[in-house]
Motif scaffolding. Structure first.
Motif, short mmCIF file in Angstrom:
data_model
loop_
_atom_site.label_atom_id
_atom_site.label_comp_id
_atom_site.label_asym_id
_atom_site.label_seq_id
_atom_site.Cartn_x
_atom_site.Cartn_y
_atom_site.Cartn_z
N PRO A 235 85.22 -21.09 51.31
CA PRO A 235 84.11 -22.03 51.43
C PRO A 235 83.36 -22.24 50.12
O PRO A 235 83.28 -21.33 49.28
N VAL A 236 82.82 -23.44 49.97
CA VAL A 236 81.98 -23.81 48.82
C VAL A 236 80.73 -24.50 49.36
O VAL A 236 80.83 -25.37 50.23
N PHE A 237 79.57 -24.13 48.84
CA PHE A 237 78.31 -24.73 49.24
C PHE A 237 77.59 -25.24 47.99
O PHE A 237 77.66 -24.61 46.94
N ALA A 238 76.89 -26.37 48.12
CA ALA A 238 76.21 -26.95 46.95
C ALA A 238 74.86 -27.54 47.33
O ALA A 238 74.69 -28.08 48.43
N PHE A 239 73.92 -27.42 46.39
CA PHE A 239 72.55 -27.90 46.57
C PHE A 239 72.04 -28.41 45.23
O PHE A 239 72.21 -27.76 44.20
N GLY A 240 71.42 -29.58 45.22
CA GLY A 240 70.81 -30.08 44.00
C GLY A 240 71.56 -31.26 43.42
O GLY A 240 72.46 -31.81 44.04
N PRO A 241 71.20 -31.68 42.21
CA PRO A 241 71.84 -32.84 41.59
C PRO A 241 73.35 -32.67 41.49
O PRO A 241 73.84 -31.67 41.00
N GLY A 242 74.10 -33.67 41.97
CA GLY A 242 75.56 -33.62 41.91
C GLY A 242 76.22 -32.83 43.01
O GLY A 242 77.45 -32.68 43.02
N GLY B 171 64.07 -28.92 40.49
CA GLY B 171 64.52 -30.29 40.64
C GLY B 171 65.63 -30.72 39.70
O GLY B 171 66.17 -31.83 39.84
N GLU B 172 66.03 -29.87 38.77
CA GLU B 172 67.07 -30.23 37.80
C GLU B 172 68.24 -29.25 37.83
O GLU B 172 69.07 -29.24 36.92
N THR B 173 68.30 -28.43 38.89
CA THR B 173 69.27 -27.34 38.94
C THR B 173 70.26 -27.53 40.08
O THR B 173 69.86 -27.68 41.24
N LEU B 174 71.56 -27.51 39.76
CA LEU B 174 72.62 -27.50 40.75
C LEU B 174 72.94 -26.06 41.10
O LEU B 174 73.18 -25.23 40.20
N VAL B 175 72.96 -25.74 42.39
CA VAL B 175 73.33 -24.41 42.86
C VAL B 175 74.65 -24.52 43.63
O VAL B 175 74.78 -25.34 44.54
N ARG C 281 74.21 -38.01 40.08
CA ARG C 281 73.00 -37.42 39.50
C ARG C 281 73.42 -36.22 38.66
O ARG C 281 74.15 -35.35 39.11
N GLN C 282 72.97 -36.20 37.42
CA GLN C 282 73.32 -35.09 36.55
C GLN C 282 72.28 -33.99 36.63
O GLN C 282 71.10 -34.23 36.89
N LYS D 297 81.29 -29.41 34.98
CA LYS D 297 81.23 -30.16 33.72
C LYS D 297 80.74 -31.59 33.97
O LYS D 297 79.91 -32.11 33.21
N ALA D 298 81.25 -32.22 35.03
CA ALA D 298 80.85 -33.60 35.34
C ALA D 298 79.37 -33.69 35.64
O ALA D 298 78.68 -34.61 35.17
N VAL D 299 78.85 -32.72 36.39
CA VAL D 299 77.44 -32.75 36.75
C VAL D 299 76.56 -32.49 35.53
O VAL D 299 75.44 -33.01 35.43
N LEU D 300 77.07 -31.70 34.59
CA LEU D 300 76.32 -31.45 33.35
C LEU D 300 76.44 -32.61 32.37
O LEU D 300 75.79 -32.64 31.34
N GLY D 301 77.33 -33.57 32.68
CA GLY D 301 77.48 -34.74 31.82
C GLY D 301 78.33 -34.50 30.60
O GLY D 301 78.24 -35.25 29.62
#
Length: 367
Positions: free
Chosen positions: A337-344, A296-300, A33-34, A362-366
């Motif tokens: 540590p790394v934490f992630a939430f959202g598309p990708g 809904g369109e933001t990767l954190v 998901r981008q 970069k991959a998540v931004l397409g």
């Protein structure tokens, strides 16, 4: 007997290869998901113990518990097993390992393009909100290309060479009280169309800036105050940045937020300083996660450049009362540590180099 031995060795050597090929053909990769927007939050010097101390101090509650994905990165630099913030941030910003002290340059001191610069080229809005100076070792590698982090007046000139839409942090003196050339970069930025406020003009409230203009808030002449001294701007200005950048470009945005002084508490071997800064950073994370969940369109992504202090929570600690101890007043080589939430977000699970964070963004931004 020789034939059996040859057959056995052949099966032993070929077995794993056959197994790998089989797994690749049977297991289909889930489409990535981008994201339209990426928000990278860096808790400078923040290791797992720092996060734990903030959580236990805050009645066993933390915004980190909202992340569905966690991983670890290897933070070493090209010159040292123990990185500094400049090399660590350059790895995030440009995807390369470089020497300690390098600001947006490779091991040959040659400039390397940053994700913020690439975002600008692609028409995305960009921003940074930090509790250090804007010219400090973590924010600087996203905009500047300087061989040594100590050259903060030189770093400041790069803000005239970019079009960062939203900037908040200290270090105003490096812009308008310059010993090297006498330039007033604040006036030059105003001439470029920037809306500029500072600590002398208004309180640390996130007054919505004019969406038609780039915006800067200088929070201090030098280093901003500690959270324990009443500094309150990180959370409100971070949310204001996300909202401002969303208005600035339909193509999306890249925003870097730094809880800079977690690191300073580690260097001071001051557990109370660390905890107050982690709690402030945690509150900011919560506000950003609220924004991302609604958007809904933001990767954190939340991570650190390195761990500082060799920090430990010692016996005698209780909820709301942390007894901290330290092995050093410098950085350590712990996994971060790394934490992630959202598309990708799923890309950020596992263990990988710190440079991979750049590639994953970069991959998540397409791109």
């Amino acid at each position: 007997m020789k034939k059996l031995l040859i057959i056995g060795l052949t099966l032993l050597l070929c077995g794993p290869v056959w197994s790998q090929k089989k797994s690749k053909t049977v297991v289909a990769a889930t489409p990535l998901r981008q994201a339209k927007n990426v928000i990278l939050l860096i808790g400078d010097g923040m290791g797992l113990t720092h996060i734990s101390a903030g959580m236990y101090f805050n009645n066993n509650q933390s915004q980190f518990e909202r992340f569905p994905v966690a991983g670890l990165h290897k933070a070493y630099s090209a010159s040292d097993l123990i990185t500094d913030s400049a090399a660590g941030a350059t790895a995030f910003a440009s995807g390369i390992k470089t020497y300690n002290g390098a600001i947006g340059v490779n091991t040959d001191s040659m400039p390397v393009k940053t994700i913020l610069e690439q975002a600008e080229e692609k028409g995305l809005a960009t921003g940074m909100v930090v509790t250090s100076t804007l010219t400090h070792a973590t924010p600087a590698p996203f905009v500047a290309h300087v061989r040594n982090r100590k050259f903060e007046e030189e770093i400041a000139t790069f803000f005239l060479k970019t079009e960062v839409d939203f900037l908040v942090g200290g270090g105003k003196k490096f812009f308008d009280q310059r010993a090297t050339d006498g330039r007033n970069l604040v006036k030059e930025l105003q001439a470029k169309g920037y809306q500029i406020n500072d600590f002398s003009q208004n309180a640390e409230s996130a007054t919505p800036p004019d969406p038609s203009k780039n915006f800067i808030y200088f929070s201090a002449d030098g280093d901003p105050a500690k959270a324990s001294e009443g500094r309150t701007y990180l959370a409100p200005y971070s949310v204001a940045a996300a909202k401002h950048l969303k208005q600035r470009s339909e193509k999306g945005f890249f925003l870097m937020i730094e809880g800079s002084q977690i690191d300073w508490g580690g260097h001071a071997n001051n557990s109370d300083y660390i905890v107050s800064e982690v709690v402030d950073f945690d509150q900011t994370i919560g506000k950003i996660l609220d924004f991302a969940a609604a958007d809904g369109e933001t990767l954190v992504i939340v991570t650190a450049d390195h761990e500082t202090g060799g920090y430990a929570i010692n016996p005698g600690s209780e909820l709301g009362k942390i007894r901290g101890a330290f092995t050093t007043n410098q950085h350590t080589a712990q996994l971060v540590p790394v934490f992630a939430f959202g598309p990708g977000a799923e890309l950020f699970a596992g263990i990988y180099e710190n440079t991979a964070i750049y590639e994953k963004m970069k991959a998540v931004l397409g791109w």
